[in-house]
Design an enzyme around this catalytic site. Structure first.
Site, PDB file in Angstrom:
ATOM      1  N   ILE A 198       0.853  -1.198   0.000  1.00  0.00           N
ATOM      2  CA  ILE A 198       0.000   0.000   0.000  1.00  0.00           C
ATOM      3  C   ILE A 198       0.878   1.233   0.000  1.00  0.00           C
ATOM      4  O   ILE A 198       1.823   1.342   0.784  1.00  0.00           O
ATOM      5  CB  ILE A 198      -0.998  -0.003   1.189  1.00  0.00           C
ATOM      6  CG1 ILE A 198      -1.908   1.229   1.090  1.00  0.00           C
ATOM      7  CG2 ILE A 198      -0.290  -0.031   2.536  1.00  0.00           C
ATOM      8  CD1 ILE A 198      -3.270   1.037   1.677  1.00  0.00           C
TER       9      ILE A 198
ATOM     10  N   GLU B 162      -5.716  -1.841  10.708  1.00  0.00           N
ATOM     11  CA  GLU B 162      -4.255  -1.906  10.647  1.00  0.00           C
ATOM     12  C   GLU B 162      -3.653  -1.596  12.028  1.00  0.00           C
ATOM     13  O   GLU B 162      -2.710  -2.252  12.477  1.00  0.00           O
ATOM     14  CB  GLU B 162      -3.720  -0.914   9.612  1.00  0.00           C
ATOM     15  CG  GLU B 162      -2.208  -0.953   9.496  1.00  0.00           C
ATOM     16  CD  GLU B 162      -1.636   0.108   8.557  1.00  0.00           C
ATOM     17  OE1 GLU B 162      -2.420   0.691   7.763  1.00  0.00           O
ATOM     18  OE2 GLU B 162      -0.425   0.348   8.621  1.00  0.00           O
TER      19      GLU B 162
HETATM   20  C1  LIG Z   1       9.735   0.534   7.979  1.00  0.00           C
HETATM   21  C2  LIG Z   1       8.587   1.381   7.553  1.00  0.00           C
HETATM   22  C3  LIG Z   1       7.537   0.818   6.829  1.00  0.00           C
HETATM   23  C4  LIG Z   1       6.509   1.627   6.361  1.00  0.00           C
HETATM   24  N1  LIG Z   1       5.533   1.086   5.560  1.00  0.00           N
HETATM   25  C5  LIG Z   1       4.662   1.906   4.938  1.00  0.00           C
HETATM   26  C6  LIG Z   1       3.769   1.402   3.948  1.00  0.00           C
HETATM   27  O1  LIG Z   1       3.733   0.199   3.665  1.00  0.00           O
HETATM   28  N2  LIG Z   1       2.959   2.285   3.305  1.00  0.00           N
HETATM   29  C7  LIG Z   1       2.963   3.611   3.589  1.00  0.00           C
HETATM   30  O2  LIG Z   1       2.201   4.328   2.969  1.00  0.00           O
HETATM   31  N3  LIG Z   1       3.768   4.118   4.539  1.00  0.00           N
HETATM   32  C8  LIG Z   1       4.627   3.299   5.197  1.00  0.00           C
HETATM   33  N4  LIG Z   1       5.484   3.801   6.140  1.00  0.00           N
HETATM   34  C9  LIG Z   1       5.478   5.236   6.408  1.00  0.00           C
HETATM   35  C10 LIG Z   1       4.896   5.604   7.771  1.00  0.00           C
HETATM   36  O3  LIG Z   1       3.541   5.390   7.794  1.00  0.00           O
HETATM   37  C11 LIG Z   1       5.294   7.071   7.999  1.00  0.00           C
HETATM   38  O4  LIG Z   1       6.700   7.094   8.237  1.00  0.00           O
HETATM   39  C12 LIG Z   1       4.542   7.693   9.146  1.00  0.00           C
HETATM   40  O5  LIG Z   1       3.187   7.835   8.827  1.00  0.00           O
HETATM   41  C13 LIG Z   1       5.122   9.075   9.514  1.00  0.00           C
HETATM   42  O6  LIG Z   1       5.254   9.878   8.373  1.00  0.00           O
HETATM   43  P1  LIG Z   1       6.653  10.618   8.052  1.00  0.00           P
HETATM   44  O7  LIG Z   1       7.702   9.604   8.150  1.00  0.00           O
HETATM   45  O8  LIG Z   1       6.520  11.353   6.798  1.00  0.00           O
HETATM   46  O9  LIG Z   1       6.839  11.609   9.251  1.00  0.00           O
HETATM   47  P2  LIG Z   1       6.270  13.101   9.348  1.00  0.00           P
HETATM   48  O10 LIG Z   1       4.845  13.101   8.917  1.00  0.00           O
HETATM   49  O11 LIG Z   1       7.209  14.026   8.695  1.00  0.00           O
HETATM   50  O12 LIG Z   1       6.318  13.309  10.906  1.00  0.00           O
HETATM   51  C14 LIG Z   1       7.560  13.482  11.594  1.00  0.00           C
HETATM   52  C15 LIG Z   1       7.272  13.605  13.081  1.00  0.00           C
HETATM   53  O13 LIG Z   1       6.429  14.732  13.285  1.00  0.00           O
HETATM   54  C16 LIG Z   1       5.276  14.324  13.990  1.00  0.00           C
HETATM   55  N5  LIG Z   1       4.085  15.029  13.542  1.00  0.00           N
HETATM   56  C17 LIG Z   1       3.605  15.110  12.281  1.00  0.00           C
HETATM   57  N6  LIG Z   1       2.458  15.801  12.255  1.00  0.00           N
HETATM   58  C18 LIG Z   1       2.203  16.158  13.543  1.00  0.00           C
HETATM   59  C19 LIG Z   1       1.153  16.895  14.185  1.00  0.00           C
HETATM   60  N7  LIG Z   1       0.101  17.370  13.504  1.00  0.00           N
HETATM   61  N8  LIG Z   1       1.224  17.080  15.527  1.00  0.00           N
HETATM   62  C20 LIG Z   1       2.272  16.593  16.238  1.00  0.00           C
HETATM   63  N9  LIG Z   1       3.280  15.884  15.683  1.00  0.00           N
HETATM   64  C21 LIG Z   1       3.242  15.670  14.371  1.00  0.00           C
HETATM   65  C22 LIG Z   1       5.106  12.850  13.698  1.00  0.00           C
HETATM   66  O14 LIG Z   1       4.370  12.210  14.678  1.00  0.00           O
HETATM   67  C23 LIG Z   1       6.542  12.401  13.644  1.00  0.00           C
HETATM   68  O15 LIG Z   1       6.978  12.125  14.948  1.00  0.00           O
HETATM   69  C24 LIG Z   1       6.498   3.006   6.675  1.00  0.00           C
HETATM   70  C25 LIG Z   1       7.535   3.561   7.442  1.00  0.00           C
HETATM   71  C26 LIG Z   1       8.563   2.768   7.867  1.00  0.00           C
HETATM   72  C27 LIG Z   1       9.685   3.417   8.652  1.00  0.00           C
END
Ligand SMILES: Cc1cc2nc3c(=O)[nH]c(=O)nc-3n(C[C@H](O)[C@H](O)[C@H](O)COP(=O)(O)OP(=O)(O)OC[C@H]3O[C@@H](n4cnc5c(N)ncnc54)[C@H](O)[C@@H]3O)c2cc1C
Length: 399
Positions: free
Chosen positions: A125, A244
């Site tokens: 996904i 999920e």
């Molecule tokens: C090993 C792995 C597997 C994954 N698998 C999938 C997958 O299969 N499909 C997929 O689509 N994604 C996948 N992901 C992505 C994962 O869902 C995202 O990393 C996660 O949703 C966070 O998004 P970001 O990394 O862009 O962090 P960001 O959105 O940039 O956030 C960075 C930090 O800021 C904080 N933050 C963001 N917004 C706010 C807010 N409004 N208030 C307070 N704090 C906030 C977050 O909590 C986080 O701590 C995977 C990630 C990893 C590491």
């Protein structure tokens, strides 16, 4: 603790899954960790044993079980610290197959579910993008309508099963101006021209499961690849994220229990100062605290499972269980690792692998901050709480 929702048939299935994991996965997992992915063969074997897409009905080529069979698969894999299938099968069963089952057309179900259940098709996904994963409403990948096709351009990152996938559920904007109402879900076959799998990402943990960047350069798919209704993608994602998140809580709760078992066994044997580590009050107090918290988590997790089976698990409760279970998982693996001393830092010990593998769960599938946001908003959106505010009485009894 007796878990009353499991039947004798579930218990027999658990035995079969445990045997499969011990004979077909454990001996190879370290090699898959070095390779950064699992071979297709294990998907096919798992499919033949009914470990994939457990709740897909037989009419769609599935094993015809229920969601508890998926729970059992997750629990048995994570109890042994098997991060490759533990993560990969979750995406296959609890996300991709589940979406297709719920929103797919009859043709889409017939086309994909039997092959996914057999392990011939691996699903992924794609929601997260380099510019952000938490803020899903602002994704920039586009699926523009052109006649009877969508033309897809954009990029996804951190995609579980990304390197090995044959089918991707892609979240893309079909309406550039719309925020959440502009998002649709589109099925994209990995062999479409312009669909490029980038590098396998170099992670700190979950090494046997591949995580990739995906690129879309004028990828054309027929409009019949739309999953559900156009513009309903965000709503669909929010609906399924509850499942999920509960699946992730199943994982986290199991890891807490497993880590405690490993640590009790280790400290019972390990000698220091003429006695065993288990004789030290510190060891007993640390493990007692973690055990009490894990039991309380188990009760909440099973309550959520029961709610889910009744179709009653709310997104708020799913957020609560993901928040609490992943935070406790982090605490348990850290404090248990400490009791292993230097051996806890060695990858040959399951506690070391669990420590790095566990770090993901507070981030993926919606970070703990986003869980708090969901829960926090719900507290202030509930009109039933109006009027419940305790107010200070003035001296003459008026407000
Ligand atoms: C090993 C792995 C597997 C994954 N698998 C999938 C997958 O299969 N499909 C997929 O689509 N994604 C996948 N992901 C992505 C994962 O869902 C995202 O990393 C996660 O949703 C966070 O998004 P970001 O990394 O862009 O962090 P960001 O959105 O940039 O956030 C960075 C930090 O800021 C904080 N933050 C963001 N917004 C706010 C807010 N409004 N208030 C307070 N704090 C906030 C977050 O909590 C986080 O701590 C995977 C990630 C990893 C590491």
């Amino acid at each position: 603790m007796k878990r009353s929702f499991f039947t004798d048939e579930h218990l027999a299935f658990r035995e079969a899954v445990r045997r499969f994991a011990e004979t077909e996965i454990v001996p190879h997992h370290a090699e898959w960790e070095r390779q950064g992915r699992m071979p297709r063969e294990v998907w096919l074997k798992a499919g033949s044993m009914g470990l994939l897409c457990c709740d897909v009905p037989e009419e769609y080529g599935g094993p015809g079980g229920d969601w508890l069979h998926s729970v059992i698969v997750l629990e048995e894999l994570w109890r042994l610290g098997l991060s490759g299938p533990g993560s990969g099968f979750l995406v296959q069963t609890d996300i991709v197959a589940s979406y297709i089952r719920t929103w797919g057309t009859e043709a889409q179900k017939q086309q994909w579910l039997p092959r996914m259940a057999r392990g011939e098709v691996v699903g992924a996904i794609g929601m997260s993008e380099p510019s952000g994963g938490s803020d899903l409403q602002n994704i920039t990948t586009r699926a523009d309508r052109s006649g009877n096709e969508y033309v897809i351009n954009g990029q996804k990152i951190f995609i579980t099963n990304g390197m090995v996938c044959d089918l991707l559920i892609l979240a893309a904007k079909t309406d550039r101006e719309g925020r959440k109402n502009g998002i649709s879900l589109v099925l994209v076959e990995a062999d479409r021209a312009g669909f490029v799998k980038g590098r396998a990402l170099d992670k700190i943990g979950t090494h046997a499961q591949d995580t990739a960047e995906l690129f879309f350069d004028n990828v054309r798919v027929p409009v019949s690849n739309l999953l559900g209704q156009e513009g309903h993608g965000f709503r669909m994602l929010m609906t399924k994220l509850a499942q999920e998140r509960l699946a992730q809580a199943v994982r986290s709760t199991t890891v807490c229990e497993a880590a405690l078992d490993w640590t009790v066994a280790y400290t019972r044997d390990r000698k220091a100062f003429g006695t065993t580590l288990s004789e030290f009050q510190n060891t007993q107090f640390v493990l007692a605290q973690l055990s009490a918290e894990t039991t309380s988590l188990r009760v909440f997790t099973d309550w959520c499972i029961a709610r889910f089976l009744e179709g009653e698990l709310s997104p708020i409760d799913a957020a609560k269980i993901k928040l609490l279970s992943t935070e406790l998982q982090g605490k348990v693996v850290d404090q248990c690792l400490q009791l292993f001393g230097g051996y806890g830092y060695m990858r040959e010990y399951p506690i070391a692998r669990a420590f790095v593998d566990s770090r993901l769960t507070r981030i993926g599938g919606g970070s703990i901050e986003i869980m708090k946001q969901i829960i926090g908003r719900s507290l202030f959106a509930d009109p039933a709480r109006d009027g419940a505010t305790p107010r200070r009485q003035s001296h003459d009894g008026t407000r």
